[in-house]
Motif scaffolding. Sequence first.
Motif, PDB file in Angstrom:
ATOM      1  N   ILE A 411       0.847  -1.187   0.000  1.00 15.66           N
ATOM      2  CA  ILE A 411       0.000   0.000   0.000  1.00 15.66           C
ATOM      3  C   ILE A 411       0.889   1.246   0.000  1.00 15.66           C
ATOM      4  N   VAL A 412       0.664   2.132  -0.965  1.00  9.71           N
ATOM      5  CA  VAL A 412       1.363   3.411  -1.013  1.00  9.71           C
ATOM      6  C   VAL A 412       0.347   4.507  -0.694  1.00  9.71           C
ATOM      7  N   THR A 413       0.638   5.313   0.326  1.00 13.09           N
ATOM      8  CA  THR A 413      -0.239   6.415   0.717  1.00 13.09           C
ATOM      9  C   THR A 413       0.359   7.723   0.211  1.00 13.09           C
ATOM     10  N   ILE A 414      -0.413   8.437  -0.612  1.00  9.03           N
ATOM     11  CA  ILE A 414       0.069   9.669  -1.239  1.00  9.03           C
ATOM     12  C   ILE A 414      -0.785  10.831  -0.742  1.00  9.03           C
ATOM     13  N   PRO A 415      -0.193  11.888  -0.166  1.00  9.01           N
ATOM     14  CA  PRO A 415      -0.990  13.058   0.244  1.00  9.01           C
ATOM     15  C   PRO A 415      -1.734  13.650  -0.947  1.00  9.01           C
ATOM     16  N   ASN A 416      -2.980  14.040  -0.735  1.00  7.71           N
ATOM     17  CA  ASN A 416      -3.814  14.524  -1.841  1.00  7.71           C
ATOM     18  C   ASN A 416      -3.292  15.807  -2.462  1.00  7.71           C
ATOM     19  N   GLY A 417      -2.605  16.646  -1.653  1.00  6.29           N
ATOM     20  CA  GLY A 417      -2.022  17.849  -2.230  1.00  6.29           C
ATOM     21  C   GLY A 417      -1.006  17.520  -3.296  1.00  6.29           C
ATOM     22  N   GLU A 418      -0.163  16.515  -3.024  1.00  6.28           N
ATOM     23  CA  GLU A 418       0.831  16.065  -4.002  1.00  6.28           C
ATOM     24  C   GLU A 418       0.172  15.309  -5.145  1.00  6.28           C
ATOM     25  N   PHE A 419      -0.836  14.500  -4.809  1.00  9.43           N
ATOM     26  CA  PHE A 419      -1.510  13.676  -5.819  1.00  9.43           C
ATOM     27  C   PHE A 419      -2.256  14.538  -6.843  1.00  9.43           C
ATOM     28  N   ALA A 420      -2.898  15.624  -6.360  1.00  6.98           N
ATOM     29  CA  ALA A 420      -3.704  16.458  -7.250  1.00  6.98           C
ATOM     30  C   ALA A 420      -2.857  17.283  -8.198  1.00  6.98           C
ATOM     31  N   SER A 421      -1.616  17.583  -7.815  1.00  2.00           N
ATOM     32  CA  SER A 421      -0.781  18.458  -8.642  1.00  2.00           C
ATOM     33  C   SER A 421       0.188  17.684  -9.522  1.00  2.00           C
ATOM     34  N   ALA A 422       0.208  16.369  -9.434  1.00  2.00           N
ATOM     35  CA  ALA A 422       1.170  15.571 -10.187  1.00  2.00           C
ATOM     36  C   ALA A 422       0.547  15.036 -11.477  1.00  2.00           C
TER      37      ALA A 422
END
Length: 585
Positions: A411-422
């Motif tokens: 499981i990889v957990t990615i912060p949504n701030g980083e996820f939305a801008s990538a």
Amino acid sequence: MLSSTFRYLRFFLLFIFLFPGFQSAAQFLPDTSATEQESSDPQFPEDPLGRNNPRGTVRGFISAVADRNYELASQYLNLEGAQVGSKKGQDLAMVLQRLLDKGGLVPYSRISNDPEGLTDDELPAGIDRIGTITSDDQTIDVLVEVTMGPEGGPIWLFAGETIEVISDVTVVNPLLIDRILPAFLQNYLVGGAPIGHWLAIFVLAGLAYFLAWMVTSLFRLLVRTFWPKAAEDPTAGIIQALVLPVMLILAGWLFVFLSREVGITIVLRQRFNVLTMILGVVAVLLLLWQLVGFIGDFSKKRMLQLGNVSGMSIVLFLQRAARVTILILGFIAILGVLGINVTAGLAALGIGGIALALGAQKTIENLVGSVTVVADQPVRVGDFCRFGDTVGTVERIGMRSTRIRTLARTIVTIPNGEFASAKIENFAHRDRFLFNPALNLRYETKPDQIRYLLVELRSILYSHPMVSPDPARIRFTRLGSASLDLEVFSYVLAKNFDEFLEVQEDLLLRMMDVVEASGSGFAFPSQTIYFARDGGVSEEKAKEAGEKVKQWKDQNDLQIPRFNPSKIEDLKNTIAFPPEGSAKS
């Protein structure tokens, strides 16, 4: 349903019983006024009796009558501003208490704690309405007014207008509770109220809840009897969400009504007013909470029926956001009921919000990112995607982060701030799969062999039922350092990646057969050293391929540089797929 209602009733009674307030001069709830910040520092000395504001006057009067100190209670009455004749202040204080026993005061939190009193009501400045009393079937407002203290500060007293009215009242008929209770239950005091009144108020609380349960149960029965659709969703869900909150509101109203009609002393009822208001706030919050839950669950079922996974994500996010909002609003409302200056607190939060926002910058960024992910929907729960170096299936889109199950089952957990801008590559919604291999042929391959290959390989693409004809091309693209390169560019009409691999496998095998039939072969990505005993390419097959190309030329049927549309139509779906000999699925 009956067991759940009694469970709530037991919780309510236990909460009341364990709540502090059995001291003679103490209030039922903790006094929060001492912790409140005044809008400006007072420029006058504090009154020893706490009469500098309307709330202090009411508290002081209730505390005095609770101690049966009517001489002290009379000091909260404006006797100089009223024409009361020869009646003493102690007698007037007793009469006011008896009238308030069947009347009522507003909760302390709704009485002004400001030396200027309320400034936004309809009354003149310096006069506040704090309750009502009933005399001779006439409802009279209970007013307090500001006077000038001996040292120049404001002193709030029960208004002379109210005192004049009660001075003409003679209390003859005892209250209902006084007629019912035996003497020993009236003479023994607990917290300034007769012990019989304490027992009666618990009985009334249970009776009010039972009556409310009876009314709501009867209403549900009548609705289901005369409206058959009430037993089906979504109507049944809405009714279920309304039952408990409406029952609590009705129970609170009945409790207040019955306690007034019976004549429970104002000393005790004033302490329970805050609980009644909190019960009302909790009932409204519970109603909103259950409606949000019902609407969210119903919407998720609909999205599931429609197969709209992204819709489920949006519904789940909105449901969580709505419940957080309800909790925040409920917390603020309860603080207001308890008399805490919510406006000042919110102003303080606004000032400190800048510092808090700087400290919680990443958290806020992730919350905004979650809104972006849900609204823009670059991915949905269940989608297979690539995010940077991470490849996997989206399992959950939360308010702070997104979880991806990788191919290694981690499981990889990615912060949504980083996820939305990538940059996100979503593989889940491909309508077709790219088939784009490069065929590297040996340098001994002759031009006519390449022409043969171009025609035969294109025929495979055009005739295969799982290959889209537009575009479907094979071009001689490059004279490489170690090979002659043919590039294939086409799309496979597969439902999923597994089916694409099946079709790709079939196409590659057929192309290998064609390359072998042409007499050529695939080049190695390294320099080839020829020995004398190496037979080289097949001259016989090369001659056959050349004759075939010559035949096409003679018949004006060489499909280079492009195929004739009629030839494409003739070739469509002429290849058997799966190939002959394959096991039947």
